[in-house]
Each structure stands twice: as C-alpha cells, then as structure tokens.
Scaffold this active site. Sequence first.
Site, PDB file in Angstrom:
ATOM      1  N   GLN A  51     -10.908  29.887 -27.640  1.00  0.00           N
ATOM      2  CA  GLN A  51      -9.982  30.987 -28.253  1.00  0.00           C
ATOM      3  C   GLN A  51      -8.804  30.190 -28.672  1.00  0.00           C
ATOM      4  O   GLN A  51      -8.262  29.030 -28.460  1.00  0.00           O
ATOM      5  CB  GLN A  51      -9.746  32.133 -27.106  1.00  0.00           C
ATOM      6  CG  GLN A  51     -10.988  32.728 -26.702  1.00  0.00           C
ATOM      7  CD  GLN A  51     -10.534  34.121 -25.887  1.00  0.00           C
ATOM      8  OE1 GLN A  51     -10.803  34.109 -24.793  1.00  0.00           O
ATOM      9  NE2 GLN A  51      -9.949  35.206 -26.670  1.00  0.00           N
ATOM     10  N   HIS A  52      -8.108  31.008 -29.669  1.00  0.00           N
ATOM     11  CA  HIS A  52      -6.739  30.940 -30.201  1.00  0.00           C
ATOM     12  C   HIS A  52      -6.388  29.747 -31.081  1.00  0.00           C
ATOM     13  O   HIS A  52      -5.261  29.625 -31.820  1.00  0.00           O
ATOM     14  CB  HIS A  52      -5.845  30.773 -28.736  1.00  0.00           C
ATOM     15  CG  HIS A  52      -5.919  31.810 -27.893  1.00  0.00           C
ATOM     16  ND1 HIS A  52      -5.763  33.070 -28.031  1.00  0.00           N
ATOM     17  CD2 HIS A  52      -6.210  31.596 -26.423  1.00  0.00           C
ATOM     18  CE1 HIS A  52      -5.978  33.705 -26.549  1.00  0.00           C
ATOM     19  NE2 HIS A  52      -6.385  32.696 -25.991  1.00  0.00           N
ATOM     20  N   ASP A  86     -15.028  32.369 -26.602  1.00  0.00           N
ATOM     21  CA  ASP A  86     -15.958  31.817 -25.420  1.00  0.00           C
ATOM     22  C   ASP A  86     -15.970  32.622 -24.172  1.00  0.00           C
ATOM     23  O   ASP A  86     -17.037  32.558 -23.626  1.00  0.00           O
ATOM     24  CB  ASP A  86     -15.398  30.051 -25.043  1.00  0.00           C
ATOM     25  CG  ASP A  86     -14.040  30.067 -24.584  1.00  0.00           C
ATOM     26  OD1 ASP A  86     -13.474  31.112 -24.681  1.00  0.00           O
ATOM     27  OD2 ASP A  86     -13.794  28.987 -24.528  1.00  0.00           O
TER      28      ASP A  86
HETATM   29  O1  LIG Z   1      -7.159  30.252 -23.949  1.00  0.00           O
HETATM   30  C1  LIG Z   1      -8.255  30.664 -23.201  1.00  0.00           C
HETATM   31  C2  LIG Z   1      -8.512  31.912 -22.923  1.00  0.00           C
HETATM   32  O2  LIG Z   1      -7.264  32.879 -23.510  1.00  0.00           O
HETATM   33  C3  LIG Z   1      -9.211  29.496 -23.020  1.00  0.00           C
HETATM   34  O3  LIG Z   1     -10.221  30.112 -22.016  1.00  0.00           O
HETATM   35  C4  LIG Z   1     -10.033  28.967 -24.286  1.00  0.00           C
HETATM   36  O4  LIG Z   1     -10.560  29.862 -24.765  1.00  0.00           O
HETATM   37  C5  LIG Z   1     -10.540  27.527 -23.794  1.00  0.00           C
HETATM   38  O5  LIG Z   1     -11.639  27.770 -22.749  1.00  0.00           O
HETATM   39  P1  LIG Z   1     -12.444  26.665 -22.279  1.00  0.00           P
HETATM   40  O6  LIG Z   1     -12.586  25.493 -23.113  1.00  0.00           O
HETATM   41  O7  LIG Z   1     -11.733  26.192 -21.285  1.00  0.00           O
HETATM   42  O8  LIG Z   1     -13.717  27.451 -21.826  1.00  0.00           O
END
Ligand SMILES: O=C(CO)[C@@H](O)[C@H](O)COP(=O)(O)O
Length: 479
Positions: A71-72, A236
């Site tokens: 995300q983000h 994700d």
């Molecule tokens: O920033 C967040 C949720 O807000 C993280 O969960 C990212 O989405 C990255 O996820 P992973 O690579 O650790 O699964």
Amino acid sequence: MALVAGVDSSTQSCKVVVRDAETGALVRQASAPHPAGTEVHPDAWWQALLTSIEGVGGLDDVEAIAVAGQQHGMVCLDERGDVIRPALLWNDVRSAGAASDLTRELGDTDEAGRAAWVDATGSGLVASFTITKLRWLADNEPEAAARVAAVALPHDWLTWKLRGSSDIRELTTDRSDASGTGYWDPSSGEYRWDLLSLALWREVSPDRFVLPTVLSPFASAGRTPSGAVVAPGCGDNAGAALGLGLGPGQAMVSLGTSGVVAAVADAPVADPTGIVAGFADATGRFLPLACTLNASRILDAMRAVLGVDHQELSRLALAADAGAGGLVHIPYLEGERTPDLPAATGSLFGMTLASMTRENLARAAVEGLLCHMAGCVSAVRSLGIPVEEAFLVGGGARSTAVAALAGSYLGMPVTIPSPGEYVANGAAVQAATVLQGADRPVVWPPTVEVRSEGSTATEALSAYDRHADQERRRHLSDR
Ligand SMILES: O=C(CO)[C@@H](O)[C@H](O)COP(=O)(O)O
Ligand SMILES: Nc1ncnc2c1ncn2[C@@H]1O[C@H](COP(=O)(O)OP(=O)(O)O)[C@@H](O)[C@H]1O
C-alpha cells in the site's frame, strides 16, 4: 478448466499464483525479488512481475488476473505516463515532518488536526500515507512536483501496465488501496481534491489532474493485450483478508516486512487517536488496521547477529524460558509507525552476564515481535471491534517459534494456514470472482491449518509494555 492468476507485488518480492478458478487448486507459482530500500523505481516491480510470470510458464492459458500490492507507495507520472522519479514506499519515513505539518494544517492542535484527518479520510496521517509523500515532494523537489499529472499506487500502476495502457486517464484503483492515500474518503467513496491540493501547494482538480478511477470491488478493469480479464486488484492487506475469507470476530495478523493486525467491519471505522487506520476492504466493507514498520525483519536481524538460519533461530528461541531471562527487545529497527515514532531505534533491556545467551537473544526477538503485534490487537479491540481469534500469515509466520508461541503472546487461539501466498491468493479469488461476473467472492476450500493455543504470557507481555512505554516517552521527549 479455467485458470486465474493472483499477484502480490509486496515490499520484498513479487509473487504470482495460478489457480483453478472453480476449485482454487494451486496449479503453478513463482516469485522474484524486489530491490532493497525504501525508494524503488516502479520499473523494478514491472521486471519482477515479468520474471514471475515467466516463472509460472506465462499466462497464455489464464483467463483473469488481479494484482494486489504494497500500500501507499507514491508513483508520480507525467502527462505522457512516464514515471517522474523512483517511488517512495510505505516504509520510507522522510515524510514524517510533512505528516506533522499536514496534521497541524487541519487543526489548531495535533489532536484537533488528527481528528480532522480521521473525519475526512478515516485515518490519521503518518509518514506511510501517500499524501505525506506528495507534500514532501512539493517541498523538496518542486520541479518534479510541478510535472506530476497523475498519482498512482503500486497496484494501480502494475494493473495499468498489464492492460498495456500508457494513457494516464485509464488508470484505475480500488477502494482498499485508495483508502491508504490520505486523499480518498472511505465513508463517501469520493476523492478529497481539496486535501490533495493542500499537499501539493497548488489547486488540482479532475479536469487537469488524474487520480485513478476507483472501481467497485468486483468490476472489470479491462483486459490484457492477450485478452485476459483484469480485475481491479487491491492493497496487499485487503488481498490477504479476501484470501482468508476473514469473518466477524476474526483478525488477520500478517508478519511481512510490515506487521499488520486487521479485521473486517460492516461500517466505516474512525479511531480518533489515529493508531488504527480506517481503511476499506476489497469486498465493499471496511478494514480497520494497525500496522507496524517492523515485523519479519526483527527475526532477520537477530538471525544475522547470531549467524544462524531461521530454523536454528526458532530452535534457540524455543530452548529459552518465557521472558528470555529478563531480556526485553523493543524492535523499532526501522523507526516505527505504531506507535508513531519515525525516528526511533530499537533497544535491548535487561542485559546481564546471565541473560546474554544466544537462546535468550533469539527468544527476545520472537517475543519482541509478538508483543509488538499484541499491542496492535489491543488497539483494534479498543475500538469495540471483536477479535476472538487470529489467522497468522506472511513470511514471519513460517517461523516455528512464532507459530508455537503466537497463541500465548497474542492471548487468543491463532490459526496458521499452511504456508502460502495469502495476498496473491486473495488476488486470485478476486480474479475468479470477476471472471464469473459474481458480486460476492468465490469461496475455495480452506487450506490445511495448525492451531496455536495457550495461556497468556502475562509476565513477558507486561515487561514488554513497561519498556515500550518508557521508550515511547523517551523518543517523544527527544523530538
Ligand atoms: O503500509 C502498510 C499498510 O498500511 C503495509 O502493510 C504495506 O502494505 C506493505 O506490506 P508488506 O509488504 O509488509 O506486506
Ligand atoms: N522460516 C522463516 N522464519 C522467519 N521468517 C521468515 C521465514 N521465511 C521467510 N521469512 C521472512 O519473511 C519475510 C518475507 O515475507 P513476506 O510476507 O513475503 O514479506 P513482504 O510481503 O513484505 O514482501 C522476509 O523478511 C523473510 O526473511
């Protein structure tokens, strides 16, 4: 037999699963690594996706595909659709100052500003959110910021590339990922152009600037050049929740690069403290979520210190007593987001000649990780969201020690589904649902599971909480 593909373009790697659309049976899977660092050119994600697709023998026989992604991340595109600069990822904390500035710009005090952001977008701002990265860009690279004609998230950009498009007006996203931008309101389902304008220090509006069209959960985003249906994709965490079929009373605890505790809710969730983000999910509901910057890499770091592999780290941790002989590891190794301490570092307390053994060090890392996650569970519960059992997923859930101890430290029954790619699986569920033209997710048989029960590790948890609170106060007074 119709086949569908699900993609997880996560922080550390890209994973692709190909599954039978009817039964969910796994047919093929492959993965490819992403570059290290918190600033990554999106082309590297595209190359990793192509390598993974090659690894599954191509997608010629696949009828639908969906991409879930970290995300983000801020992907800035110019008018021609070219990437302007490498993306800043969710775990890049350089925009912490921008998050504070934007918070104060919506309220007279930090608390009032946070409450205003929660009211406007469902979430308080931390450095992870896309909007803070855009403010950082406007402040630090104004020429690049002036060229930005469209902003996308990692999964939006990959979905657009898979469709073979180069027209920024054809970008799409979904509710779950839009809700992590800081300029989309999950309650109304509308973009907040005013907040985006505030971040960029210039007036932007839909007629002169492109934000991806937010598709409804099981709408089609189009087709690949070879004719496969492309589903909207998702963030994700929403992908993992979809893959697990998360229901009431259940939480997902994901131990990837980030540590995540999330639950599904029928109505929007607003946490005035900003600790729990009020995200949307990938089914039309909501996904209150607490996320840490540190999770699986806590174990990676201790494994490297001790010079052992994951199996041996687990053996050592399980050979130590609960409480690690008094060692307490506060694992803010990359700064932290929950609690919001972007400049924090990790600490190890209770070092004595007696406590400094390899076993206790391994145990302190595992306990540090699980106690850190227990704090996120408490935060989600504090909003009145019932959390009675958890599903543990992500790379860190493969640790034997984590699997054995999770029930005790999280204080509830924990189910560990058989090792698998739960984000990519969720994307595959979405692809199969869109292929069928259904408006509810397809249900595939659950995978083999192990359960981790156990009494609560009260003493270790309170020692951790005491030290974590002390560290929080220390880092806040250093600001
Ligand atoms: O920033 C967040 C949720 O807000 C993280 O969960 C990212 O989405 C990255 O996820 P992973 O690579 O650790 O699964
Ligand atoms: N057996 C294991 N024990 C502990 N950690 C593991 C194990 N296998 C993989 N990992 C860790 O899991 C992480 C990758 O997990 P993953 O969920 O794919 O992360 P992300 O989605 O953020 O890319 C890495 O940090 C890796 O070292």
